[in-house]
Write an enzyme that holds these catalytic residues in place. Structure first.
Site, mmCIF file in Angstrom:
data_model
loop_
_atom_site.group_PDB
_atom_site.id
_atom_site.type_symbol
_atom_site.label_atom_id
_atom_site.label_comp_id
_atom_site.label_asym_id
_atom_site.label_seq_id
_atom_site.Cartn_x
_atom_site.Cartn_y
_atom_site.Cartn_z
ATOM 1 N N HIS A 99 0.834 -1.219 0.000
ATOM 2 C CA HIS A 99 0.000 0.000 0.000
ATOM 3 C C HIS A 99 0.865 1.264 0.000
ATOM 4 O O HIS A 99 0.433 2.307 0.476
ATOM 5 C CB HIS A 99 -0.951 0.036 1.193
ATOM 6 C CG HIS A 99 -1.682 -1.250 1.412
ATOM 7 N ND1 HIS A 99 -2.892 -1.534 0.838
ATOM 8 C CD2 HIS A 99 -1.331 -2.358 2.121
ATOM 9 C CE1 HIS A 99 -3.289 -2.755 1.199
ATOM 10 N NE2 HIS A 99 -2.350 -3.276 1.972
ATOM 11 N N SER A 122 15.233 21.367 -16.714
ATOM 12 C CA SER A 122 14.079 22.214 -16.969
ATOM 13 C C SER A 122 14.568 23.515 -17.575
ATOM 14 O O SER A 122 15.640 24.007 -17.228
ATOM 15 C CB SER A 122 13.349 22.492 -15.654
ATOM 16 O OG SER A 122 12.586 23.678 -15.772
ATOM 17 N N LYS A 149 16.441 21.349 -11.579
ATOM 18 C CA LYS A 149 15.745 20.117 -11.943
ATOM 19 C C LYS A 149 16.616 19.109 -12.693
ATOM 20 O O LYS A 149 17.409 19.473 -13.543
ATOM 21 C CB LYS A 149 14.522 20.433 -12.822
ATOM 22 C CG LYS A 149 13.404 21.135 -12.096
ATOM 23 C CD LYS A 149 12.790 20.309 -10.980
ATOM 24 C CE LYS A 149 11.882 19.209 -11.494
ATOM 25 N NZ LYS A 149 10.602 19.692 -11.985
ATOM 26 N N GLU A 177 9.753 7.973 -17.262
ATOM 27 C CA GLU A 177 8.417 8.569 -17.414
ATOM 28 C C GLU A 177 7.848 8.266 -18.803
ATOM 29 O O GLU A 177 6.688 7.888 -18.956
ATOM 30 C CB GLU A 177 8.488 10.089 -17.230
ATOM 31 C CG GLU A 177 8.767 10.527 -15.803
ATOM 32 C CD GLU A 177 9.054 12.027 -15.728
ATOM 33 O OE1 GLU A 177 8.222 12.816 -16.214
ATOM 34 O OE2 GLU A 177 10.112 12.404 -15.213
#
Ligand code: ARG
Length: 465
Positions: free
Chosen positions: A163, A284, A290, A297
């Protein structure tokens, strides 16, 4: 000459009183994507011609001409000089027209006892078989990369989650080996699909078979097919092999996607378990700090397109009456894109996994939080004679108190622990350590470093076969 294939429409033109419009031509043509099958089309045609000659259906001279013409065409295609024509609709008619232009009548005899229906089904199977083999190679590379990393981290501890809540400590090697298992089943599945891909449709002709004395077994042997499709209607129409391949591919991507989800999570500075090599990440344009895990992804995102292709192929098939229908021309783009997506993804992951930088201290610190050894304390009390349900209750109580005080179970003194149960002895602290916890799960499939090493050794032996 009654017909000239290179003037589209004339192959069947006597039946027609007007040509198709340019829009319809473009709508029905497939050459701009099915030219990808060209070399397999030639391979299939050569096997067919060889059989026709062996059976005395065409002459030895015709066969020699066809072989010579096809050799030249193959060279033209490989060299990028072949002129693909939209007017000639698909890869099959393009190659056949060129053959006839090069060698004359022998080229027009090639299609004896054959239809584009059994021809295209054969081409796709030949192509898919070779791509399944490529996928097998890349799955092997990724599995080896996972094994190497797992071996380096057979004793590295991180929290295991259920979980997404801290559950019990596990070894990172064990965690990686879970993915090894998934990709091993994927490889198995691909081999299983391959058996059903590897069957010969040629000889089914348009749908009913052919009146020429063909030898299908000979063609199958030439092309390395294990079996001959035994019903002509089925042979030209069903694409279940493409569907099950895409289903197997969707599972490969699903496993990649689950792994990707973890990589993204682990790389978040809030978790900080790993770092990916810079060449798999981007920055970024606005936020200078970043470093984004773009590759995992994107892999997670691309899983959606492969799942989509599976649904596209299932839907393509579901309404088709026997036998061949033009609908089936739509099988190619989903298949091509599935293969390209899976292969690119596997190649990138096999390259990325060895460069995963593991932040062992962060993993360990995370495992020290969240009472990951609570089950071990309960098991300790059970070993001292308490029924498991009672032990569970006592430890839950202890966790509640530690949680209120913002400390871990191992931070309690012996006297405090004994207040929860008089069965607690001095040896309890061994059970509350992360190392003690993982080492105790020492059976097949358990997370103990010794078991992880065993699993890795067994996997290496299996991969080497
Ligand atoms: N381009 C077609 C396909 O991909 C080849 C078979 C065409 N057969 C036909 N009868 N029109 O399925």
């Amino acid at each position: 000459m009654t017909s000239q294939l290179h003037k589209k429409g004339e192959a069947w033109s006597a039946r027609f009183s007007e040509p198709v419009s340019d829009l319809v031509k473009r709508y029905t043509a497939s050459v701009f994507f099915d030219k990808r099958l060209a070399l397999f089309d030639i391979e299939g045609s050569l096997a067919h011609a060889d059989m026709l000659a062996a059976q005395g259906i065409i002459s030895a001279q015709d066969l020699a001409d066809i072989q010579r013409g096809m050799t030249q065409i193959r060279g033209e295609i490989e060299g990028g000089q072949f002129e693909w024509q939209l007017d000639l609709e698909d890869v099959h008619l393009n190659i056949e027209a060129r053959l006839t232009a090069l060698i004359g009548d022998a080229g027009k005899r090639l299609h004896t006892g054959r239809s584009r229906n059994d021809q295209v089904a054969t081409d796709i199977r030949l192509w898919l078989r070779s791509e399944i083999d490529n996928i097998g190679t890349h799955l092997g590379d990724l599995r080896r990369a996972l094994l190497d990393l797992a071996e380096q981290h057979s004793a590295t501890i991180l929290p295991g989650f259920t979980h997404l809540q801290v559950a019990q400590p596990v070894t990172f090697g064990h965690h990686l080996m879970a993915y090894f298992e998934m990709f091993s089943r994927d490889a198995e599945r691909m081999l299983d699909v391959r058996r059903r891909v590897n069957r010969l449709p040629l000889g089914a002709a348009a749908l009913a078979g052919t009146s020429y004395p063909i030898d299908r077994e000979r063609v199958a042997a030439t092309l390395g097919f294990e079996e001959v499709c035994t019903n002509s209607l089925d042979a030209v129409s069903d694409r279940d092999f493409a569907i099950e391949f895409t289903a197997a591919a969707a599972l490969v991507m699903t496993h990649v996607s689950r792994f990707s989800e973890e990589l993204v999570l682990w790389m978040s500075p809030r978790v900080g378990f790993i770092d990916l090599a810079d060449r798999f990440c981007t920055g970024s344009s606005i936020m200078p700090q970043k470093k984004n895990p773009d590759v995992p992804e994107l892999a997670r995102g691309k899983t959606g397109r492969v799942n989509g292709h599976l649904i596209a192929l299932l839907t393509l098939m579901k309404g088709q009456p026997l036998a061949y229908n033009k609908d089936n021309q739509e099988d190619k783009e989903p298949l091509f894109d599935t293969v390209d997506t899976v292969i690119d993804t596997l190649r990138i992951f096999a390259d990325m996994v060895p460069g995963i930088k593991v932040r062992e201290a962060n993993m360990r610190n995370a495992a020290l939080q969240g009472f990951s050894t609570a089950t071990d304390l309960a098991d300790y009390l059970v070993k001292k004679g308490l029924p498991f349900r009672d032990a569970h209750e006592i430890v839950a109580h202890a966790v509640k108190i530690c949680s209120d005080r913002d400390i871990d179970l191992a931070d309690l003194s012996l006297a405090e622990l004994q207040k929860f149960s008089p069965l607690v002895g001095e040896d309890v602290f061994e059970y509350l350590t992360l190392e003690g916890s993982v080492a105790s799960r020492n059976h097949i499939g358990g997370t103990a470093p010794a078991q992880v090493q065993r699993a890795i050794a067994a996997a290496r032996a299996k991969l080497a076969k």
